[in-house]
Design a protein around this motif. Structure first.
Motif, PDB file in Angstrom:
ATOM      1  N   LYS A 161       5.661  12.488 -23.957  1.00  0.00           N
ATOM      2  CA  LYS A 161       7.117  12.211 -23.986  1.00  0.00           C
ATOM      3  C   LYS A 161       7.663  11.344 -23.037  1.00  0.00           C
ATOM      4  O   LYS A 161       8.672  10.765 -23.205  1.00  0.00           O
ATOM      5  CB  LYS A 161       7.718  13.788 -23.738  1.00  0.00           C
ATOM      6  CG  LYS A 161       7.526  14.638 -24.773  1.00  0.00           C
ATOM      7  CD  LYS A 161       8.533  15.981 -24.454  1.00  0.00           C
ATOM      8  CE  LYS A 161       8.442  16.858 -25.367  1.00  0.00           C
ATOM      9  NZ  LYS A 161       8.985  18.285 -25.104  1.00  0.00           N
ATOM     10  N   ARG A 171       8.627   9.542 -19.254  1.00  0.00           N
ATOM     11  CA  ARG A 171       9.332   9.982 -18.058  1.00  0.00           C
ATOM     12  C   ARG A 171      10.518   8.838 -17.487  1.00  0.00           C
ATOM     13  O   ARG A 171      10.310   7.803 -18.272  1.00  0.00           O
ATOM     14  CB  ARG A 171       8.595  10.248 -16.919  1.00  0.00           C
ATOM     15  CG  ARG A 171       7.559   9.171 -16.395  1.00  0.00           C
ATOM     16  CD  ARG A 171       6.599   9.404 -15.533  1.00  0.00           C
ATOM     17  NE  ARG A 171       5.601   8.680 -14.836  1.00  0.00           N
ATOM     18  CZ  ARG A 171       5.791   7.764 -13.863  1.00  0.00           C
ATOM     19  NH1 ARG A 171       7.039   8.277 -13.103  1.00  0.00           N
ATOM     20  NH2 ARG A 171       5.173   6.732 -13.894  1.00  0.00           N
ATOM     21  N   LYS A 172      11.316   9.123 -16.824  1.00  0.00           N
ATOM     22  CA  LYS A 172      12.400   8.072 -16.183  1.00  0.00           C
ATOM     23  C   LYS A 172      11.714   7.868 -14.933  1.00  0.00           C
ATOM     24  O   LYS A 172      11.414   8.421 -14.165  1.00  0.00           O
ATOM     25  CB  LYS A 172      13.611   8.661 -16.178  1.00  0.00           C
ATOM     26  CG  LYS A 172      14.248   8.875 -17.631  1.00  0.00           C
ATOM     27  CD  LYS A 172      15.841   9.337 -17.647  1.00  0.00           C
ATOM     28  CE  LYS A 172      16.314   9.720 -18.911  1.00  0.00           C
ATOM     29  NZ  LYS A 172      17.739  10.062 -18.787  1.00  0.00           N
ATOM     30  N   LYS A 176      13.458   4.488 -19.032  1.00  0.00           N
ATOM     31  CA  LYS A 176      12.355   5.397 -19.891  1.00  0.00           C
ATOM     32  C   LYS A 176      11.321   4.666 -19.993  1.00  0.00           C
ATOM     33  O   LYS A 176      11.291   3.522 -20.616  1.00  0.00           O
ATOM     34  CB  LYS A 176      13.031   5.833 -21.003  1.00  0.00           C
ATOM     35  CG  LYS A 176      14.275   6.809 -20.879  1.00  0.00           C
ATOM     36  CD  LYS A 176      14.456   7.812 -22.024  1.00  0.00           C
ATOM     37  CE  LYS A 176      13.330   8.565 -22.369  1.00  0.00           C
ATOM     38  NZ  LYS A 176      13.524   9.402 -23.535  1.00  0.00           N
ATOM     39  N   ASP A 233       7.266   4.957 -21.676  1.00  0.00           N
ATOM     40  CA  ASP A 233       6.424   5.796 -22.597  1.00  0.00           C
ATOM     41  C   ASP A 233       5.098   6.559 -21.959  1.00  0.00           C
ATOM     42  O   ASP A 233       4.886   5.848 -20.809  1.00  0.00           O
ATOM     43  CB  ASP A 233       5.751   5.158 -23.754  1.00  0.00           C
ATOM     44  CG  ASP A 233       6.603   4.371 -24.641  1.00  0.00           C
ATOM     45  OD1 ASP A 233       7.800   4.959 -24.956  1.00  0.00           O
ATOM     46  OD2 ASP A 233       6.473   3.073 -25.438  1.00  0.00           O
ATOM     47  N   GLU A 276      12.362  -2.229 -23.702  1.00  0.00           N
ATOM     48  CA  GLU A 276      13.125  -1.501 -23.045  1.00  0.00           C
ATOM     49  C   GLU A 276      14.592  -1.924 -22.859  1.00  0.00           C
ATOM     50  O   GLU A 276      14.623  -2.983 -22.615  1.00  0.00           O
ATOM     51  CB  GLU A 276      12.589  -1.048 -21.696  1.00  0.00           C
ATOM     52  CG  GLU A 276      13.495   0.025 -20.632  1.00  0.00           C
ATOM     53  CD  GLU A 276      13.650   1.419 -21.396  1.00  0.00           C
ATOM     54  OE1 GLU A 276      14.653   2.001 -21.626  1.00  0.00           O
ATOM     55  OE2 GLU A 276      12.644   1.823 -21.859  1.00  0.00           O
ATOM     56  N   GLU A 329      24.330   9.096 -21.129  1.00  0.00           N
ATOM     57  CA  GLU A 329      23.042   9.265 -21.576  1.00  0.00           C
ATOM     58  C   GLU A 329      22.965  10.206 -22.915  1.00  0.00           C
ATOM     59  O   GLU A 329      21.911  10.497 -23.456  1.00  0.00           O
ATOM     60  CB  GLU A 329      22.686  10.454 -20.398  1.00  0.00           C
ATOM     61  CG  GLU A 329      22.215   9.916 -18.944  1.00  0.00           C
ATOM     62  CD  GLU A 329      20.955   8.662 -19.314  1.00  0.00           C
ATOM     63  OE1 GLU A 329      20.045   9.492 -19.839  1.00  0.00           O
ATOM     64  OE2 GLU A 329      20.941   7.692 -18.612  1.00  0.00           O
ATOM     65  N   GLN A 349      20.563   6.799 -25.218  1.00  0.00           N
ATOM     66  CA  GLN A 349      20.037   6.744 -24.107  1.00  0.00           C
ATOM     67  C   GLN A 349      19.809   5.368 -23.690  1.00  0.00           C
ATOM     68  O   GLN A 349      18.866   4.663 -24.049  1.00  0.00           O
ATOM     69  CB  GLN A 349      19.025   7.620 -23.767  1.00  0.00           C
ATOM     70  CG  GLN A 349      19.051   8.925 -23.733  1.00  0.00           C
ATOM     71  CD  GLN A 349      17.801   9.958 -23.666  1.00  0.00           C
ATOM     72  OE1 GLN A 349      16.908   9.380 -23.723  1.00  0.00           O
ATOM     73  NE2 GLN A 349      17.977  11.130 -23.482  1.00  0.00           N
TER      74      GLN A 349
END
Length: 414
Positions: A334, A336-337, A348, A350, A400, A409, A413
């Motif tokens: 999933k 992360r940030k 964000k 991958d 990105e 958000e 996002q």
């Protein structure tokens, strides 16, 4: 088969039309003016504004119409509370009826009247309900020259027609992605003609409730085409002539937040597309449209795992033209940030690579894939997948988005 599909679509349209209706909303509002008529018209105008909203041009015209209605109403002589009026027809559907709740005449030192009304405002209810998606409008791309040399015989082609074709294809792919509410900005003359008809005396007053419902776009896609040409190469070998055609395109595009005019995403497409014998230049335009849409969607709404039934039945949350049978996707966790230390904005990233998927079937709203590399127990709902190389094209670069201050958000996002 095509006839059956057409009949099914017509049936859906008729069903939607039958469900469309006009609902009544009540508002108690106050109006002020130098006369009773002006104050009453202002109160009615405020009620309409609260329910349906008004543009500047419409507001001025409607204010004049309400003053004319007020001048000919019974209150002009009585000027008292408790009077009820049905003005649906006279107001052309903007106001169904109203009741004067209170009338305050000018007192010493004051020159304005105040009228408080309880107005019933008809509002058209769209067939497309509970649509919380962000809206987007695709505009025709601008072009550097009036013609482009993209043709089988090296002849020029009208740049406007090519731009329209590209725009229509981009709009179609965004619509099929079902991630945005796509707004139509074409056929202005046709819509204007229909608007005039709804405002005329030739249709029932109830139809006027359909006016003033056009939505503004949250985002807009614009672009510039700098070059679009075809290179034709002919080679002769043992008396046989082989012709190769390669289309080249050079364009830039932007996704702009309309309210702030901030550029949310921008990119360029400078590529060559080999064209097979018998194929028209529209094949190249369709491929370019897919690149533009994928570039935007990969940043905003990357393809994700929607459900995991088995190793050969993994559901992806996008289908239509966005995904094709045989596509290979790399599977990630999933993610992360993290925070950019320079701007303080969240980015964000991958997660770790888990394996690879191959698409087995594609439907309008989703696709089904199988796991060809990796362990099924590691595949999670919500995991991001990234498209690998398609035939004839290099692998896309993972990008990105550049977030901007104030960007939401949810649901996008940035």
């Amino acid at each position: 088969m095509n006839k059956i599909l057409c009949y099914a679509l017509l049936g859906m349209l008729f069903t939607l039309s039958a469900s469309a209706k006009t609902v009544m909303e009540s508002r108690q509002t106050s109006g002020y003016g130098s006369s009773y008529q002006e104050a009453l018209a202002a109160a009615l105008l405020e009620a309409v504004r609260q329910v349906r909203g008004l543009e500047i041009g419409t507001e001025k015209q409607l204010q004049m119409e309400f003053q004319q209605i007020a001048t000919g109403s019974s209150e002009t002589t009585t000027a008292k509370a408790g009077v009820k009026e049905d003005i649906y027809t006279r107001s052309k559907g903007w106001v169904d009826s109203y009741e004067v709740v209170e009338v305050i005449k000018p007192q010493a030192g004051k020159s304005s009247w105040e009228v408080i009304v309880l107005a019933n405002i008809p509002k058209f209810q769209s067939d497309i309900k509970n649509d919380t998606r962000k809206s987007i409008a695709i505009m025709p791309f601008r072009f550097a020259t009036a013609t482009f040399a993209v043709n089988d015989q090296g002849k020029t082609t009208n740049a406007y027609q090519l731009s329209r074709r590209l725009k229509d294809r981009i709009q179609s792919e965004f619509t099929q992605s079902r991630k945005f509410s796509v707004l139509n900005r074409d056929y202005g003359e046709e819509f204007e003609s229909e608007t005039k008809l709804l405002s005329s005396k030739n249709v029932p007053a109830s139809e006027a409730g359909r006016l003033g419902q056009v939505l503004g776009a949250d985002f807009m896609v614009v672009g510039n085409i700098f070059d679009l040409s075809t290179k034709v190469e002919r080679s002769t070998f043992y008396g046989m002539t082989e012709t190769k055609m390669v289309d080249r395109i050079d364009l830039s595009y932007q996704v702009i937040e309309v309210a702030t005019q901030k550029v949310m995403w921008a990119d360029t497409v400078s590529e060559e597309f080999p064209r097979k014998k018998g194929q028209k230049n529209t094949v190249t335009l369709d491929a370019v449209a897919s690149i533009v849409v994928s570039g935007v969607m990969d940043v905003i709404y990357p393809v994700k795992v929607m459900d995991v039934a088995s190793k050969t039945e993994i559901y992806l949350n996008q289908g239509g033209d966005r995904v094709k049978v045989g596509d290979r996707f790399e599977l990630f966790t999933k993610g992360r940030k993290i925070t950019d230390p320079d701007t303080g904005m969240p980015i964000k990233v991958d997660g770790s690579r888990l394996g690879e998927l191959s698409v087995l079937s594609v439907l309008p709203k989703y696709a089904i894939a199988e796991l060809v590399d990796g362990e099924i127990k590691q595949v999670q709902k919500g995991a991001v997948v990234r498209l690998k190389a398609r035939e004839g094209r290099s692998a896309p670069v993972s990008k990105e988005v550049r977030p901007t201050a104030g960007s939401s958000e949810a649901p996008i996002q940035w």
